[in-house]
Design an enzyme around this catalytic site. Structure first.
Site, PDB file in Angstrom:
ATOM      1  N   TRP A 163       0.842  -1.207   0.000  1.00  0.00           N
ATOM      2  CA  TRP A 163       0.000   0.000   0.000  1.00  0.00           C
ATOM      3  C   TRP A 163       0.866   1.241   0.000  1.00  0.00           C
ATOM      4  O   TRP A 163       0.529   2.232  -0.664  1.00  0.00           O
ATOM      5  CB  TRP A 163      -0.980  -0.032   1.175  1.00  0.00           C
ATOM      6  CG  TRP A 163      -1.891  -1.211   1.095  1.00  0.00           C
ATOM      7  CD1 TRP A 163      -1.965  -2.256   1.963  1.00  0.00           C
ATOM      8  CD2 TRP A 163      -2.847  -1.505   0.056  1.00  0.00           C
ATOM      9  NE1 TRP A 163      -2.908  -3.160   1.539  1.00  0.00           N
ATOM     10  CE2 TRP A 163      -3.461  -2.733   0.377  1.00  0.00           C
ATOM     11  CE3 TRP A 163      -3.238  -0.845  -1.106  1.00  0.00           C
ATOM     12  CZ2 TRP A 163      -4.443  -3.318  -0.427  1.00  0.00           C
ATOM     13  CZ3 TRP A 163      -4.221  -1.420  -1.905  1.00  0.00           C
ATOM     14  CH2 TRP A 163      -4.808  -2.638  -1.559  1.00  0.00           C
TER      15      TRP A 163
ATOM     16  N   ASP B 172      -1.669   6.494   6.507  1.00  0.00           N
ATOM     17  CA  ASP B 172      -2.682   5.539   6.046  1.00  0.00           C
ATOM     18  C   ASP B 172      -2.915   4.560   7.196  1.00  0.00           C
ATOM     19  O   ASP B 172      -2.073   3.718   7.485  1.00  0.00           O
ATOM     20  CB  ASP B 172      -2.164   4.820   4.788  1.00  0.00           C
ATOM     21  CG  ASP B 172      -3.118   3.732   4.290  1.00  0.00           C
ATOM     22  OD1 ASP B 172      -4.167   3.510   4.927  1.00  0.00           O
ATOM     23  OD2 ASP B 172      -2.800   3.115   3.255  1.00  0.00           O
TER      24      ASP B 172
ATOM     25  N   LYS C  17     -11.767  -2.370   6.661  1.00  0.00           N
ATOM     26  CA  LYS C  17     -10.908  -3.217   7.473  1.00  0.00           C
ATOM     27  C   LYS C  17     -11.376  -3.195   8.922  1.00  0.00           C
ATOM     28  O   LYS C  17     -11.653  -4.229   9.493  1.00  0.00           O
ATOM     29  CB  LYS C  17      -9.441  -2.757   7.388  1.00  0.00           C
ATOM     30  CG  LYS C  17      -8.917  -2.560   5.961  1.00  0.00           C
ATOM     31  CD  LYS C  17      -8.552  -3.851   5.267  1.00  0.00           C
ATOM     32  CE  LYS C  17      -8.325  -3.720   3.772  1.00  0.00           C
ATOM     33  NZ  LYS C  17      -7.396  -2.709   3.319  1.00  0.00           N
TER      34      LYS C  17
HETATM   35  C1  PLP Z   1      -6.842  -2.178   2.005  1.00  0.00           C
HETATM   36  C2  PLP Z   1      -5.860  -1.092   2.149  1.00  0.00           C
HETATM   37  C3  PLP Z   1      -5.780  -0.025   1.225  1.00  0.00           C
HETATM   38  C4  PLP Z   1      -6.654   0.043   0.004  1.00  0.00           C
HETATM   39  O1  PLP Z   1      -7.932   0.418   0.380  1.00  0.00           O
HETATM   40  P1  PLP Z   1      -9.084   0.697  -0.698  1.00  0.00           P
HETATM   41  O2  PLP Z   1     -10.154   1.249   0.173  1.00  0.00           O
HETATM   42  O3  PLP Z   1      -9.420  -0.610  -1.327  1.00  0.00           O
HETATM   43  O4  PLP Z   1      -8.570   1.673  -1.680  1.00  0.00           O
HETATM   44  C5  PLP Z   1      -4.859   0.962   1.439  1.00  0.00           C
HETATM   45  N1  PLP Z   1      -4.039   0.929   2.511  1.00  0.00           N
HETATM   46  C6  PLP Z   1      -4.069  -0.073   3.417  1.00  0.00           C
HETATM   47  C7  PLP Z   1      -3.132  -0.047   4.572  1.00  0.00           C
HETATM   48  C8  PLP Z   1      -4.982  -1.105   3.257  1.00  0.00           C
HETATM   49  O5  PLP Z   1      -5.037  -2.103   4.160  1.00  0.00           O
END
Ligand code: PLP
Length: 356
Positions: free
Chosen positions: A102, A169, A193
């Site tokens: 990511w 993030d 998540k």
């Molecule tokens: C799943 C995830 C993403 C991507 O998320 P989307 O909502 O599918 O764009 C980005 N960063 C992390 C740390 C993730 O676990």
């Protein structure tokens, strides 16, 4: 029978959230209308958006500290480019920590906007650790990191003190542990998540860091526009925002982040202890950087894969397969997963040791 859901995302939600969300789809607030068929400008939905925004800040301890919470479309992946669009000055640069797939995605988008410095990377060891002791260029517009690496099962425990906005993030560990969230200029997280269903992204932003880039930003990508329009610039993801609000209310009733952190610590300790004790298994992440959300492990002897898979599936476990870039197993033990489910997995691992 309800499965023990270890899926990495979209992932488990509290049972009471599913029930309340299902009820709202049929009849929202006894209005005789479904949540899915009312105006997003209706009094009932505006109240949902307002409460979701204020409760997110309250749980993070950021109320009254100059932050705004937004519930936006586009996933964390759209934030990968909204971050540089809104924070990187025209002639400036940004600094990134590369700790997994990511982070790589976020870096790729930033490069399209300007100079992007990767201050450190753990790519050399298939991202099984968090780099430390790196230095961040003092003239960067912001520093970006990923708090929890969902795919590789590593998690940051310390965040650098920097003079620039710290951007993170937190898609896979938001609301899972206490941190000084006021250290961050911007936090973003895809809901699916640890916060809600797919389709909505939480952005928490310190207002004073915006409006400094000299760029002309399209409205839908402009965080100042979204703040001005109170997260209703266009039709928001109504259902996903409502289900996220229900999850935040569930968390508040439990006692908030400090209470869930204790449960998360107990779940992670239980599972890692078994991985370390059981001679048939080994963890993939360096011990000091192990994630308390995504627990990645392998079989010592891969030829026993089918036997172990049959065993955990028979125990009612779902979603345990590792990401294809790591292989093996990944147990995602997010906020909503009860410790009883972790115990079922640990028991299956013990039984495997007895019978394999
Ligand atoms: C799943 C995830 C993403 C991507 O998320 P989307 O909502 O599918 O764009 C980005 N960063 C992390 C740390 C993730 O676990």
């Amino acid at each position: 029978m309800k499965k023990h859901n270890f899926s990495a995302g979209p992932s488990i939600l509290p049972q009471e959230v599913l029930q309340k969300a299902a009820q709202a789809v049929l009849d929202f607030n006894d209005s005789g209308l479904s949540l899915l068929e009312i105006s997003h400008r209706s009094k009932d939905f505006v109240a949902v958006m307002d409460e979701a925004r204020s409760l997110a800040l309250e749980l993070l301890g950021l109320t009254g500290k100059g932050y705004q919470a937004l519930f936006l479309h586009g996933g964390a992946s759209l934030e990968f480019l909204m971050v540089p669009y809104n924070l990187m000055t025209k002639a400036g640069k940004a600094a990134y920590l590369e700790t997994g797939t990511w982070a790589v995605g976020a870096i790729k988008e930033a490069k399209a906007f300007g100079e992007t410095v990767v201050v450190a990377s753990s790519k050399d060891a298939n991202f099984n650790y968090i780099p430390k002791g790196y230095s961040i260029p003092g003239d960067a517009d912001y520093f970006h990191c990923t708090s929890n690496n969902t795919i590789f099962g590593t998690q940051m425990t310390e965040f650098p003190d920097v003079d620039m906005p710290l951007v993170c993030d937190m898609s896979s560990d938001i609301f899972s542990r206490e941190l000084d969230f006021s250290k961050f200029g911007m936090i973003y997280a895809g809901a699916q998540k640890n916060m809600g269903p797919a389709g909505v992204t939480l952005v928490v932003i310190k207002e004073e860091i915006l409006g400094k880039t000299g760029r002309s930003i399209p409205n839908m990508l402009n965080l100042q526009q979204h703040i001005e329009k109170e997260s209703m610039y266009n039709t928001p993801p109504v259902f996903a925002t409502y289900a996220s609000l229900l999850t935040l209310q569930w968390l508040k009733n439990l006692g908030g982040i400090s209470a869930i952190e204790k449960q998360n610590n107990a779940k992670a300790e239980l599972l890692y202890a078994e991985i370390d004790r059981n001679p048939l298994f080994k963890g993939t992440a360096v011990k000091e950087d192990r994630s308390k959300m995504n627990v990645c492990f392998l079989l010592e002897d891969e030829s026993k894969t089918e036997a172990f898979d049959n065993l955990w599936k028979a125990a009612g476990i779902s979603g345990l397969a590792g990401h294809r870039s790591v292989g093996g197993y990944r147990a995602s033990i997010y906020n909503a997963l009860p410790i009883q489910s972790v115990q079922v997995l640990v028991d299956a691992m013990k039984e495997f040791e007895r019978t394999a």
